[in-house]
Scaffold this motif. Sequence first.
Motif, PDB file in Angstrom:
ATOM      1  N   ILE A   6      -4.833  -5.653 -14.584  1.00 11.85           N
ATOM      2  CA  ILE A   6      -5.507  -5.418 -13.310  1.00 11.85           C
ATOM      3  C   ILE A   6      -4.541  -5.419 -12.128  1.00 11.85           C
ATOM      4  CG2 ILE A   6      -7.655  -6.419 -14.183  1.00 11.85           C
ATOM      5  CD1 ILE A   6      -7.076  -8.874 -12.399  1.00 11.85           C
ATOM      6  N   LEU A   7      -3.287  -5.773 -12.388  1.00 12.83           N
ATOM      7  CA  LEU A   7      -2.280  -5.770 -11.323  1.00 12.83           C
ATOM      8  C   LEU A   7      -1.342  -4.573 -11.458  1.00 12.83           C
ATOM      9  CD1 LEU A   7      -1.357  -9.585 -11.229  1.00 12.83           C
ATOM     10  CD2 LEU A   7      -2.923  -8.333  -9.722  1.00 12.83           C
ATOM     11  N   GLY A   8      -1.881  -3.448 -11.870  1.00  9.78           N
ATOM     12  CA  GLY A   8      -1.054  -2.278 -12.123  1.00  9.78           C
ATOM     13  C   GLY A   8      -0.247  -1.803 -10.931  1.00  9.78           C
ATOM     14  N   LEU A   9      -0.829  -1.849  -9.742  1.00 10.60           N
ATOM     15  CA  LEU A   9      -0.086  -1.430  -8.550  1.00 10.60           C
ATOM     16  C   LEU A   9       1.138  -2.319  -8.340  1.00 10.60           C
ATOM     17  CD1 LEU A   9      -3.025  -0.771  -6.054  1.00 10.60           C
ATOM     18  CD2 LEU A   9      -1.522   0.964  -7.054  1.00 10.60           C
ATOM     19  N   SER A  10       0.928  -3.609  -8.484  1.00 12.33           N
ATOM     20  CA  SER A  10       2.037  -4.549  -8.337  1.00 12.33           C
ATOM     21  C   SER A  10       3.042  -4.385  -9.473  1.00 12.33           C
ATOM     22  CB  SER A  10       1.504  -5.983  -8.317  1.00 12.33           C
ATOM     23  OG  SER A  10       2.555  -6.922  -8.207  1.00 12.33           O
ATOM     24  N   ASN A  11       2.543  -4.281 -10.708  1.00 10.13           N
ATOM     25  CA  ASN A  11       3.433  -4.092 -11.857  1.00 10.13           C
ATOM     26  C   ASN A  11       4.363  -2.910 -11.643  1.00 10.13           C
ATOM     27  OD1 ASN A  11       1.938  -6.122 -13.102  1.00 10.13           O
ATOM     28  ND2 ASN A  11       0.755  -4.711 -14.364  1.00 10.13           N
ATOM     29  N   GLY A  12       3.780  -1.797 -11.235  1.00 11.17           N
ATOM     30  CA  GLY A  12       4.556  -0.569 -11.085  1.00 11.17           C
ATOM     31  C   GLY A  12       5.578  -0.654  -9.970  1.00 11.17           C
ATOM     32  N   ALA A  13       5.131  -1.083  -8.782  1.00 13.02           N
ATOM     33  CA  ALA A  13       6.032  -1.121  -7.630  1.00 13.02           C
ATOM     34  C   ALA A  13       7.137  -2.154  -7.818  1.00 13.02           C
ATOM     35  CB  ALA A  13       5.235  -1.423  -6.364  1.00 13.02           C
ATOM     36  N   VAL A  23      15.691 -12.499   2.727  1.00 17.45           N
ATOM     37  CA  VAL A  23      14.663 -12.818   1.733  1.00 17.45           C
ATOM     38  C   VAL A  23      13.527 -11.827   1.940  1.00 17.45           C
ATOM     39  CG1 VAL A  23      13.080 -14.557   0.830  1.00 17.45           C
ATOM     40  CG2 VAL A  23      15.307 -15.246   1.756  1.00 17.45           C
ATOM     41  N   THR A  24      13.370 -10.902   1.006  1.00 18.31           N
ATOM     42  CA  THR A  24      12.318  -9.897   1.148  1.00 18.31           C
ATOM     43  C   THR A  24      11.040 -10.415   0.520  1.00 18.31           C
ATOM     44  OG1 THR A  24      12.622  -8.627  -0.912  1.00 18.31           O
ATOM     45  CG2 THR A  24      14.121  -8.143   0.925  1.00 18.31           C
ATOM     46  N   ASN A  25       9.939 -10.189   1.224  1.00 16.12           N
ATOM     47  CA  ASN A  25       8.664 -10.733   0.775  1.00 16.12           C
ATOM     48  C   ASN A  25       7.542 -10.013   1.497  1.00 16.12           C
ATOM     49  OD1 ASN A  25       6.682 -12.524  -0.291  1.00 16.12           O
ATOM     50  ND2 ASN A  25       6.829 -13.799   1.537  1.00 16.12           N
ATOM     51  N   ALA A  26       6.643  -9.421   0.733  1.00 22.06           N
ATOM     52  CA  ALA A  26       5.449  -8.787   1.296  1.00 22.06           C
ATOM     53  C   ALA A  26       4.304  -9.034   0.333  1.00 22.06           C
ATOM     54  CB  ALA A  26       5.663  -7.283   1.506  1.00 22.06           C
ATOM     55  N   GLY A  27       3.120  -9.202   0.869  1.00 23.48           N
ATOM     56  CA  GLY A  27       1.960  -9.474   0.031  1.00 23.48           C
ATOM     57  C   GLY A  27       1.745  -8.391  -1.012  1.00 23.48           C
ATOM     58  N   GLY A  28       1.292  -8.817  -2.174  1.00 22.35           N
ATOM     59  CA  GLY A  28       1.051  -7.874  -3.264  1.00 22.35           C
ATOM     60  C   GLY A  28      -0.177  -7.024  -3.026  1.00 22.35           C
ATOM     61  N   PRO A  29      -0.220  -5.843  -3.624  1.00 23.60           N
ATOM     62  CA  PRO A  29      -1.381  -4.966  -3.501  1.00 23.60           C
ATOM     63  C   PRO A  29      -2.584  -5.546  -4.240  1.00 23.60           C
ATOM     64  CG  PRO A  29       0.180  -4.063  -5.070  1.00 23.60           C
ATOM     65  CD  PRO A  29       0.844  -5.253  -4.458  1.00 23.60           C
ATOM     66  N   PRO A  30      -3.784  -5.060  -3.955  1.00 23.70           N
ATOM     67  CA  PRO A  30      -4.981  -5.627  -4.575  1.00 23.70           C
ATOM     68  C   PRO A  30      -5.067  -5.289  -6.062  1.00 23.70           C
ATOM     69  CG  PRO A  30      -5.542  -3.683  -3.296  1.00 23.70           C
ATOM     70  CD  PRO A  30      -4.102  -3.988  -3.000  1.00 23.70           C
ATOM     71  N   PRO A  31      -5.745  -6.151  -6.825  1.00 23.86           N
ATOM     72  CA  PRO A  31      -5.975  -5.851  -8.235  1.00 23.86           C
ATOM     73  C   PRO A  31      -7.052  -4.787  -8.380  1.00 23.86           C
ATOM     74  CG  PRO A  31      -7.126  -7.859  -7.629  1.00 23.86           C
ATOM     75  CD  PRO A  31      -6.320  -7.450  -6.419  1.00 23.86           C
ATOM     76  N   GLY A  32      -7.214  -4.295  -9.589  1.00 25.95           N
ATOM     77  CA  GLY A  32      -8.267  -3.313  -9.817  1.00 25.95           C
ATOM     78  C   GLY A  32      -8.032  -2.483 -11.066  1.00 25.95           C
ATOM     79  N   ASP A  33      -8.798  -1.410 -11.171  1.00 24.59           N
ATOM     80  CA  ASP A  33      -8.739  -0.474 -12.290  1.00 24.59           C
ATOM     81  C   ASP A  33      -7.917   0.736 -11.868  1.00 24.59           C
ATOM     82  OD1 ASP A  33      -9.255   1.592 -14.168  1.00 24.59           O
ATOM     83  OD2 ASP A  33     -11.207   0.725 -14.645  1.00 24.59           O
ATOM     84  N   PHE A  34      -6.912   1.095 -12.653  1.00 23.60           N
ATOM     85  CA  PHE A  34      -6.017   2.187 -12.248  1.00 23.60           C
ATOM     86  C   PHE A  34      -6.769   3.497 -12.037  1.00 23.60           C
ATOM     87  CE2 PHE A  34      -6.287   3.301 -16.685  1.00 23.60           C
ATOM     88  CZ  PHE A  34      -6.000   4.662 -16.741  1.00 23.60           C
ATOM     89  N   ARG A  35      -7.933   3.631 -12.650  1.00 24.15           N
ATOM     90  CA  ARG A  35      -8.719   4.866 -12.493  1.00 24.15           C
ATOM     91  C   ARG A  35      -9.235   5.025 -11.068  1.00 24.15           C
ATOM     92  NH1 ARG A  35      -9.657   2.249 -17.047  1.00 24.15           N
ATOM     93  NH2 ARG A  35      -9.453   3.321 -19.072  1.00 24.15           N
ATOM     94  N   GLU A  36      -9.260   3.928 -10.336  1.00 30.15           N
ATOM     95  CA  GLU A  36      -9.792   3.960  -8.974  1.00 30.15           C
ATOM     96  C   GLU A  36      -8.705   4.111  -7.916  1.00 30.15           C
ATOM     97  OE1 GLU A  36     -11.855   0.286  -8.736  1.00 30.15           O
ATOM     98  OE2 GLU A  36     -13.414   0.865 -10.188  1.00 30.15           O
ATOM     99  N   TRP A  37      -7.444   4.109  -8.325  1.00 32.73           N
ATOM    100  CA  TRP A  37      -6.358   4.178  -7.360  1.00 32.73           C
ATOM    101  C   TRP A  37      -5.929   5.624  -7.144  1.00 32.73           C
ATOM    102  CZ3 TRP A  37      -3.705   0.070 -10.804  1.00 32.73           C
ATOM    103  CH2 TRP A  37      -4.269  -1.182 -10.552  1.00 32.73           C
ATOM    104  N   ASP A  38      -5.970   6.048  -5.893  1.00 27.23           N
ATOM    105  CA  ASP A  38      -5.522   7.398  -5.574  1.00 27.23           C
ATOM    106  C   ASP A  38      -4.039   7.360  -5.179  1.00 27.23           C
ATOM    107  OD1 ASP A  38      -5.494   6.301  -3.026  1.00 27.23           O
ATOM    108  OD2 ASP A  38      -7.228   7.443  -2.314  1.00 27.23           O
ATOM    109  N   ARG A  39      -3.518   8.506  -4.834  1.00 27.92           N
ATOM    110  CA  ARG A  39      -2.107   8.606  -4.475  1.00 27.92           C
ATOM    111  C   ARG A  39      -1.765   7.681  -3.306  1.00 27.92           C
ATOM    112  NH1 ARG A  39       2.426  11.704  -4.666  1.00 27.92           N
ATOM    113  NH2 ARG A  39       3.568  11.962  -2.712  1.00 27.92           N
ATOM    114  N   GLU A  40      -2.650   7.588  -2.324  1.00 22.14           N
ATOM    115  CA  GLU A  40      -2.365   6.751  -1.160  1.00 22.14           C
ATOM    116  C   GLU A  40      -2.241   5.283  -1.530  1.00 22.14           C
ATOM    117  OE1 GLU A  40      -1.500   7.712   1.890  1.00 22.14           O
ATOM    118  OE2 GLU A  40      -1.485   9.665   0.916  1.00 22.14           O
ATOM    119  N   ALA A  41      -3.055   4.831  -2.479  1.00 26.41           N
ATOM    120  CA  ALA A  41      -2.964   3.435  -2.924  1.00 26.41           C
ATOM    121  C   ALA A  41      -1.602   3.171  -3.559  1.00 26.41           C
ATOM    122  CB  ALA A  41      -4.087   3.126  -3.910  1.00 26.41           C
ATOM    123  N   TRP A  42      -1.139   4.120  -4.356  1.00 19.15           N
ATOM    124  CA  TRP A  42       0.175   3.962  -4.986  1.00 19.15           C
ATOM    125  C   TRP A  42       1.296   3.984  -3.947  1.00 19.15           C
ATOM    126  CZ3 TRP A  42       1.247   2.114  -9.529  1.00 19.15           C
ATOM    127  CH2 TRP A  42       0.299   2.207 -10.560  1.00 19.15           C
TER     128      TRP A  42
END
Length: 266
Positions: free
Chosen positions: A154-161, A91-110
């Motif tokens: 606002i959950l773009g990091l989670s949506n994408g991954a 059962v794979t499970n890891a906490g989701g990344p933080p919400p926010g504005d995609f303009r503020e996310w750099d490569r490391e966040a992704w």
Amino acid sequence: MDYRIKNRWALVGGASKGLGLGCARALAREGAHVVLVARGAPALEAAAAALRADPEVPAGTQVLTVAADITTPEGRAAALAVRGSAYDIVVTNAGGPPPGDFREWDREAWIRALDANMLTPIELIKATVDGMASRGFGRIVNITSGAVKAPNEILGLSNGARSGLTGFIAGLARNAKLVSAGVTINNLLPGAFDTDRLRTTLEGAAKKTGQSTEAVAESRRKTVPAGRFGEADEFGATCAFLCSAQAGYITGQNLLIDGGAYPGTF
């Protein structure tokens, strides 16, 4: 109902609390030996102790712990070292990344989001799926998010991954060699469940709006046709069914568990 997974070995990520613990508890109550993995050792050991003392867990069921960050190579190695490739259920499970504005996310966040919510499950599957097939039984359940079907801006990091993982699983889960060997792979998509993560989200919203946390929670409940938040044990029961012998004809599915909250999905 006897799910016929007694004495199977299960690896459960993020299992010290919330949905991960709900899954571990449901599996242990079916007699599966569980290896709980989480970062915080005190909470992890408390969760394991509670499972060992649970009167619904059959005598002889093993509950082991690995205090590690499953999203790192070292953490995965520690978790896998307990049984190597000889896990019957993962059962794979890891906490989701933080919400926010995609303009503020750099490569490391992704990269962090992809590592935790896409690449970690893939690495765990890669390490265990062939062993499952060779033994004629395997169940992999990935805990993703309802946002996979109804993305939130606002959950773009989670949506994408998580969408990347969903696409990968859609292909792998239908691999004839795996499915014919008794290996299934499915995703569980939670909506609003009464967990620490939800409470943190509600508290954050309360601070922004100046409302009380309970007022924000009540507003959120009203968006759920069921009129309430889900419970971890409900989620765990669904996970246990997907891991059962009876669920051997279910694979490649994205099961949304949301109390009817996500409109326009099918």
